[in-house]
Design a protein around this motif. Structure first.
Motif, PDB file in Angstrom:
ATOM      1  N   VAL A  50      62.300  24.209  65.430  1.00  0.00           N
ATOM      2  CA  VAL A  50      63.279  24.042  66.631  1.00  0.00           C
ATOM      3  C   VAL A  50      64.607  24.596  66.422  1.00  0.00           C
ATOM      4  O   VAL A  50      65.193  25.051  67.062  1.00  0.00           O
ATOM      5  CB  VAL A  50      63.321  22.428  66.954  1.00  0.00           C
ATOM      6  CG1 VAL A  50      64.286  22.010  67.837  1.00  0.00           C
ATOM      7  CG2 VAL A  50      61.730  21.982  67.461  1.00  0.00           C
ATOM      8  N   LEU A  51      64.941  24.292  65.002  1.00  0.00           N
ATOM      9  CA  LEU A  51      66.359  24.536  64.629  1.00  0.00           C
ATOM     10  C   LEU A  51      66.677  26.202  64.651  1.00  0.00           C
ATOM     11  O   LEU A  51      67.549  26.769  65.049  1.00  0.00           O
ATOM     12  CB  LEU A  51      66.851  24.117  63.405  1.00  0.00           C
ATOM     13  CG  LEU A  51      67.203  22.415  63.007  1.00  0.00           C
ATOM     14  CD1 LEU A  51      67.342  22.190  61.874  1.00  0.00           C
ATOM     15  CD2 LEU A  51      68.208  22.563  63.881  1.00  0.00           C
TER      16      LEU A  51
ATOM     17  N   GLY B  85      64.404  33.079  59.431  1.00  0.00           N
ATOM     18  CA  GLY B  85      64.346  32.378  57.915  1.00  0.00           C
ATOM     19  C   GLY B  85      63.734  30.945  58.018  1.00  0.00           C
ATOM     20  O   GLY B  85      62.819  30.292  57.398  1.00  0.00           O
ATOM     21  N   ALA B  86      64.605  30.154  58.973  1.00  0.00           N
ATOM     22  CA  ALA B  86      64.281  28.958  59.055  1.00  0.00           C
ATOM     23  C   ALA B  86      62.717  28.729  59.499  1.00  0.00           C
ATOM     24  O   ALA B  86      61.777  27.680  59.362  1.00  0.00           O
ATOM     25  CB  ALA B  86      64.952  28.173  60.252  1.00  0.00           C
ATOM     26  N   MET B  87      62.283  29.642  60.614  1.00  0.00           N
ATOM     27  CA  MET B  87      60.977  29.690  61.151  1.00  0.00           C
ATOM     28  C   MET B  87      60.007  30.180  60.124  1.00  0.00           C
ATOM     29  O   MET B  87      58.929  29.449  60.328  1.00  0.00           O
ATOM     30  CB  MET B  87      60.967  30.454  62.286  1.00  0.00           C
ATOM     31  CG  MET B  87      61.525  29.965  63.527  1.00  0.00           C
ATOM     32  SD  MET B  87      61.220  30.952  65.174  1.00  0.00           S
ATOM     33  CE  MET B  87      62.275  32.282  64.763  1.00  0.00           C
ATOM     34  N   VAL B  88      60.327  30.801  59.041  1.00  0.00           N
ATOM     35  CA  VAL B  88      59.598  31.312  58.018  1.00  0.00           C
ATOM     36  C   VAL B  88      59.484  30.325  57.072  1.00  0.00           C
ATOM     37  O   VAL B  88      58.201  30.028  56.518  1.00  0.00           O
ATOM     38  CB  VAL B  88      59.830  32.772  57.390  1.00  0.00           C
ATOM     39  CG1 VAL B  88      59.212  32.903  56.167  1.00  0.00           C
ATOM     40  CG2 VAL B  88      59.861  33.750  58.379  1.00  0.00           C
TER      41      VAL B  88
ATOM     42  N   LEU C  19      56.466  16.085  55.994  1.00  0.00           N
ATOM     43  CA  LEU C  19      56.159  17.428  56.198  1.00  0.00           C
ATOM     44  C   LEU C  19      55.835  18.091  57.216  1.00  0.00           C
ATOM     45  O   LEU C  19      56.596  18.967  57.562  1.00  0.00           O
ATOM     46  CB  LEU C  19      54.787  17.684  55.102  1.00  0.00           C
ATOM     47  CG  LEU C  19      54.491  19.067  54.458  1.00  0.00           C
ATOM     48  CD1 LEU C  19      54.160  19.029  53.070  1.00  0.00           C
ATOM     49  CD2 LEU C  19      53.383  19.652  55.212  1.00  0.00           C
ATOM     50  N   PRO C  20      54.884  17.695  58.178  1.00  0.00           N
ATOM     51  CA  PRO C  20      55.027  18.060  59.538  1.00  0.00           C
ATOM     52  C   PRO C  20      56.351  17.843  60.408  1.00  0.00           C
ATOM     53  O   PRO C  20      56.742  18.683  61.162  1.00  0.00           O
ATOM     54  CB  PRO C  20      53.652  17.602  60.040  1.00  0.00           C
ATOM     55  CG  PRO C  20      53.640  16.337  59.549  1.00  0.00           C
ATOM     56  CD  PRO C  20      54.043  16.621  58.223  1.00  0.00           C
ATOM     57  N   VAL C  21      56.958  16.841  60.100  1.00  0.00           N
ATOM     58  CA  VAL C  21      58.283  16.660  60.823  1.00  0.00           C
ATOM     59  C   VAL C  21      59.250  17.545  60.476  1.00  0.00           C
ATOM     60  O   VAL C  21      59.992  18.351  61.203  1.00  0.00           O
ATOM     61  CB  VAL C  21      58.630  15.224  60.540  1.00  0.00           C
ATOM     62  CG1 VAL C  21      60.209  14.837  60.991  1.00  0.00           C
ATOM     63  CG2 VAL C  21      57.616  14.098  61.057  1.00  0.00           C
ATOM     64  N   SER C  22      59.298  17.786  59.057  1.00  0.00           N
ATOM     65  CA  SER C  22      60.321  18.982  58.689  1.00  0.00           C
ATOM     66  C   SER C  22      60.050  20.259  59.364  1.00  0.00           C
ATOM     67  O   SER C  22      60.970  21.231  59.402  1.00  0.00           O
ATOM     68  CB  SER C  22      60.428  18.692  57.082  1.00  0.00           C
ATOM     69  OG  SER C  22      59.517  19.108  56.469  1.00  0.00           O
ATOM     70  N   ALA C  23      58.706  20.974  59.101  1.00  0.00           N
ATOM     71  CA  ALA C  23      58.456  21.942  59.557  1.00  0.00           C
ATOM     72  C   ALA C  23      58.804  22.176  61.104  1.00  0.00           C
ATOM     73  O   ALA C  23      59.180  23.250  61.447  1.00  0.00           O
ATOM     74  CB  ALA C  23      56.804  22.069  59.426  1.00  0.00           C
ATOM     75  N   VAL C  24      58.243  21.169  62.012  1.00  0.00           N
ATOM     76  CA  VAL C  24      58.846  21.065  63.281  1.00  0.00           C
ATOM     77  C   VAL C  24      60.312  21.263  63.642  1.00  0.00           C
ATOM     78  O   VAL C  24      60.726  21.864  64.529  1.00  0.00           O
ATOM     79  CB  VAL C  24      58.078  19.835  64.149  1.00  0.00           C
ATOM     80  CG1 VAL C  24      58.768  19.908  65.527  1.00  0.00           C
ATOM     81  CG2 VAL C  24      56.572  20.020  64.195  1.00  0.00           C
ATOM     82  N   THR C  25      60.865  20.467  62.896  1.00  0.00           N
ATOM     83  CA  THR C  25      62.451  20.376  62.845  1.00  0.00           C
ATOM     84  C   THR C  25      62.961  21.870  62.342  1.00  0.00           C
ATOM     85  O   THR C  25      63.950  22.558  63.414  1.00  0.00           O
ATOM     86  CB  THR C  25      63.041  19.455  61.682  1.00  0.00           C
ATOM     87  OG1 THR C  25      62.604  18.273  62.124  1.00  0.00           O
ATOM     88  CG2 THR C  25      64.377  19.572  61.982  1.00  0.00           C
ATOM     89  N   LEU C  26      62.506  22.481  61.509  1.00  0.00           N
ATOM     90  CA  LEU C  26      62.954  23.717  61.149  1.00  0.00           C
ATOM     91  C   LEU C  26      62.681  24.975  62.135  1.00  0.00           C
ATOM     92  O   LEU C  26      63.407  25.844  62.524  1.00  0.00           O
ATOM     93  CB  LEU C  26      62.165  24.362  59.840  1.00  0.00           C
ATOM     94  CG  LEU C  26      62.908  23.736  58.528  1.00  0.00           C
ATOM     95  CD1 LEU C  26      62.155  24.008  57.499  1.00  0.00           C
ATOM     96  CD2 LEU C  26      64.321  24.346  58.397  1.00  0.00           C
TER      97      LEU C  26
END
Length: 87
Positions: free
Chosen positions: A43-44, A74-77, A34-41
């Motif tokens: 950064v992307l 949208g990725a950041m939201v 969960l936090p890994v995918s949030a940080v990835t989004l």
């Protein structure tokens, strides 16, 4: 002059039907993804916007024009929505 009596207040105890259960606070911790995918989004999303502006709006997808901004933001939201579930 006589000294007044000191009244002690009773300690408040909520009724048992209103009191929360002890097991209600023992929620499972969040999974690692969960936090890994949030940080990835995050950064992307930022990377998408930086590439869009630095390439003078030719990359990542030139045909999308200003929709590239929607993809980046949208990725950041979406990462904020994921982080809202983090415990």
């Amino acid at each position: 002059m006589p000294k007044s009596q000191v009244r002690k207040k009773k300690v408040y105890t909520p009724p048992t039907d209103v009191r929360p259960a002890a097991n209600a606070n023992s929620k499972k911790p969040s999974p690692v993804w969960l936090p890994v995918s949030a940080v990835t989004l995050i950064v992307l999303g930022i990377g998408w916007l930086v590439v869009y502006y630095l390439s003078e709006q030719q990359y990542p997808v030139e045909a999308w024009r200003y929709w590239n901004l929607a993809v980046g933001f949208g990725a950041m939201v979406a990462s904020l929505a994921i982080l809202a579930r983090w415990r």
